[in-house]
Design a protein around this motif. Structure first.
Motif, mmCIF file in Angstrom:
data_model
loop_
_atom_site.group_PDB
_atom_site.id
_atom_site.type_symbol
_atom_site.label_atom_id
_atom_site.label_comp_id
_atom_site.label_asym_id
_atom_site.label_seq_id
_atom_site.Cartn_x
_atom_site.Cartn_y
_atom_site.Cartn_z
ATOM 1 N N VAL A 202 0.870 -1.177 0.000
ATOM 2 C CA VAL A 202 0.000 0.000 0.000
ATOM 3 C C VAL A 202 0.908 1.228 0.000
ATOM 4 O O VAL A 202 1.554 1.541 0.997
ATOM 5 N N LEU A 203 0.949 1.912 -1.153
ATOM 6 C CA LEU A 203 1.942 2.953 -1.379
ATOM 7 C C LEU A 203 1.321 4.339 -1.350
ATOM 8 O O LEU A 203 0.282 4.574 -1.974
ATOM 9 N N PRO A 204 1.948 5.290 -0.669
ATOM 10 C CA PRO A 204 1.428 6.665 -0.609
ATOM 11 C C PRO A 204 1.981 7.524 -1.724
ATOM 12 O O PRO A 204 2.937 7.167 -2.419
ATOM 13 N N GLY A 205 1.394 8.698 -1.882
ATOM 14 C CA GLY A 205 1.942 9.718 -2.762
ATOM 15 C C GLY A 205 1.484 9.598 -4.202
ATOM 16 O O GLY A 205 0.846 8.628 -4.594
ATOM 17 N N PRO A 206 1.832 10.606 -5.011
ATOM 18 C CA PRO A 206 1.461 10.594 -6.430
ATOM 19 C C PRO A 206 2.332 9.627 -7.230
ATOM 20 O O PRO A 206 3.536 9.545 -6.998
ATOM 21 N N ASP A 207 1.716 8.921 -8.147
ATOM 22 C CA ASP A 207 2.419 7.971 -9.025
ATOM 23 C C ASP A 207 3.384 7.064 -8.259
ATOM 24 O O ASP A 207 4.554 6.905 -8.647
ATOM 25 N N PRO A 208 2.942 6.415 -7.195
ATOM 26 C CA PRO A 208 3.891 5.611 -6.406
ATOM 27 C C PRO A 208 4.374 4.360 -7.136
ATOM 28 O O PRO A 208 5.498 3.912 -6.893
ATOM 29 N N VAL A 209 3.538 3.808 -8.028
ATOM 30 C CA VAL A 209 3.985 2.623 -8.765
ATOM 31 C C VAL A 209 5.106 3.001 -9.726
ATOM 32 O O VAL A 209 6.092 2.278 -9.878
ATOM 33 N N ARG A 242 -1.269 4.618 -14.029
ATOM 34 C CA ARG A 242 -2.378 5.180 -13.252
ATOM 35 C C ARG A 242 -3.682 4.464 -13.572
ATOM 36 O O ARG A 242 -4.515 4.235 -12.684
ATOM 37 N N ALA A 243 -3.880 4.123 -14.837
ATOM 38 C CA ALA A 243 -5.100 3.405 -15.219
ATOM 39 C C ALA A 243 -5.104 1.989 -14.663
ATOM 40 O O ALA A 243 -6.143 1.474 -14.255
ATOM 41 N N ALA A 244 -3.938 1.350 -14.642
ATOM 42 C CA ALA A 244 -3.855 -0.036 -14.164
ATOM 43 C C ALA A 244 -3.873 -0.130 -12.650
ATOM 44 O O ALA A 244 -4.345 -1.128 -12.085
ATOM 45 N N TYR A 245 -3.359 0.901 -11.979
ATOM 46 C CA TYR A 245 -3.276 0.914 -10.513
ATOM 47 C C TYR A 245 -3.883 2.217 -9.989
ATOM 48 O O TYR A 245 -3.162 3.109 -9.527
ATOM 49 N N PRO A 246 -5.188 2.357 -10.053
ATOM 50 C CA PRO A 246 -5.808 3.605 -9.588
ATOM 51 C C PRO A 246 -5.712 3.738 -8.074
ATOM 52 O O PRO A 246 -5.732 2.734 -7.339
ATOM 53 N N PRO A 247 -5.581 4.946 -7.565
ATOM 54 C CA PRO A 247 -5.525 5.134 -6.114
ATOM 55 C C PRO A 247 -6.856 4.806 -5.456
ATOM 56 O O PRO A 247 -7.921 4.928 -6.066
ATOM 57 N N ARG A 248 -6.787 4.384 -4.209
ATOM 58 C CA ARG A 248 -7.987 4.124 -3.423
ATOM 59 C C ARG A 248 -8.581 5.454 -2.949
ATOM 60 O O ARG A 248 -8.032 6.518 -3.178
ATOM 61 N N ASP A 250 -8.594 6.649 -0.084
ATOM 62 C CA ASP A 250 -7.716 7.336 0.863
ATOM 63 C C ASP A 250 -6.478 7.931 0.194
ATOM 64 O O ASP A 250 -5.592 8.463 0.870
ATOM 65 N N GLY A 251 -6.390 7.811 -1.131
ATOM 66 C CA GLY A 251 -5.277 8.386 -1.865
ATOM 67 C C GLY A 251 -4.077 7.474 -2.016
ATOM 68 O O GLY A 251 -3.136 7.798 -2.749
ATOM 69 N N ARG A 252 -4.094 6.320 -1.372
ATOM 70 C CA ARG A 252 -2.985 5.380 -1.491
ATOM 71 C C ARG A 252 -3.273 4.356 -2.589
ATOM 72 O O ARG A 252 -4.416 4.144 -2.968
ATOM 73 N N THR A 253 -2.209 3.732 -3.067
ATOM 74 C CA THR A 253 -2.314 2.820 -4.200
ATOM 75 C C THR A 253 -1.809 1.445 -3.801
ATOM 76 O O THR A 253 -0.755 1.327 -3.156
ATOM 77 N N VAL A 254 -2.562 0.418 -4.179
ATOM 78 C CA VAL A 254 -2.170 -0.958 -3.873
ATOM 79 C C VAL A 254 -1.382 -1.530 -5.049
ATOM 80 O O VAL A 254 -1.845 -1.520 -6.194
ATOM 81 N N LEU A 255 -0.195 -2.040 -4.759
ATOM 82 C CA LEU A 255 0.650 -2.692 -5.752
ATOM 83 C C LEU A 255 0.810 -4.161 -5.371
ATOM 84 O O LEU A 255 1.570 -4.494 -4.454
#
Length: 269
Positions: A202-209, A242-248, A250-255
């Motif tokens: 669970v990654l924070p911030g913009p474009d974390p992936v 971004r399309a493949a891993y959209p943020p939740r 809460d603004g965080r992204t699951v990888l």
């Protein structure tokens, strides 16, 4: 961990960027080495040691051992040098060519072998370097069919970029299935323990992936491009991620990140 390829240019290894996700990257190493049953080894080698923090953990676990970290990246080794101490050292080297002067009691390679095509043969050779009762432990990313990699490969082979980077697109078959590693270790005469785990980071911030892959699979691609092309390529890739891993919400992204582990031990005398 450093690959045995380029170590300069826009794709150079950056210890600071790599360590942005230090906790997530360290967990597989800890789970890998927890399966090593060595009690009091004399020689421990970490092939692809990177900036050395995980190699230092091996020295902490076995304070009586001579622990050596090998890496092909001068920038990573410059960072690792600060961790050197009696019993713990680091050296520049290519894991594809490495051979010890004497049998090794514990040989570890974490997140390195996926950079080496046909590394099953290399793994079998490493097994032959073990002392009686010795241990071999490796971990590789098993996510080459995940969107992080398939989207990058598709972009590399697209008409706009193929002439520049098609040959460094990540291949789907870079890493065998777990059964392949089981076969290699058992055929080399080791007792094997092989498994896989998919982590949900669970990654924070913009474009974390994008930030995650900048320090790994994207590096060889950026090393081929000048600054302007690198910026354009990265922008296209970032939009696809971004399309493949959209943020939740809460603004965080699951990888999701799959990893394959293999530990083998040679019978003692």
């Amino acid at each position: 961990m450093a690959d045995p390829g380029r170590s300069s240019g826009s794709g150079a290894w950056d210890p600071g960027r790599y360590l942005r996700f230090a906790g997530e990257r360290a967990r597989p190493f800890a789970e890998l080495t927890a399966r090593i049953g060595a009690v009091d080894p004399r020689t421990v080698v970490d092939l692809g040691c990177g900036e050395g923090s995980l190699t230092a953990a091996l020295a902490d676990r076995w304070p009586g051992a001579r622990v050596l970290g090998i890496d092909s990246s001068a920038s990573m080794l410059a960072s690792a040098a600060a961790r050197a101490r009696p019993g713990l050292g680091f050296a520049l080297g290519d894991v594809r060519d490495w051979a010890p002067e004497e049998p090794v009691d514990v040989l570890v390679s974490n997140a390195v072998l996926h950079w080496v095509p046909g590394h099953d043969r290399l793994l079998a050779r490493w097994a032959g370097h073990l002392s009686p009762g010795g241990w071999l432990a490796v971990q590789v990313p098993g996510n080459f069919r995940a969107p992080t990699h398939t989207l990058l490969a598709r972009l590399c082979r697209s008409p706009r970029w193929a002439s520049l980077v098609a040959d460094v697109a990540p291949p789907e078959d870079a890493v065998p299935e777990p059964a392949g590693y089981l076969g290699v270790l058992t055929e080399a005469g080791l007792t094997a323990d092989v498994w896989e785990t998919t982590y949900l980071h669970v990654l924070p911030g913009p474009d974390p992936v994008l930030e995650w892959v900048r320090s790994t699979v994207l590096r060889p691609v950026l090393a081929r491009l000048d600054d302007a092309d690198a910026a354009t390529f990265t922008g296209e890739y970032a939009a696809a991620l971004r399309a493949a891993y959209p943020p939740r919400a809460d603004g965080r992204t699951v990888l999701p990140f799959r990893r394959v582990f293999a530990v083998g031990s040679r019978p003692g005398c």
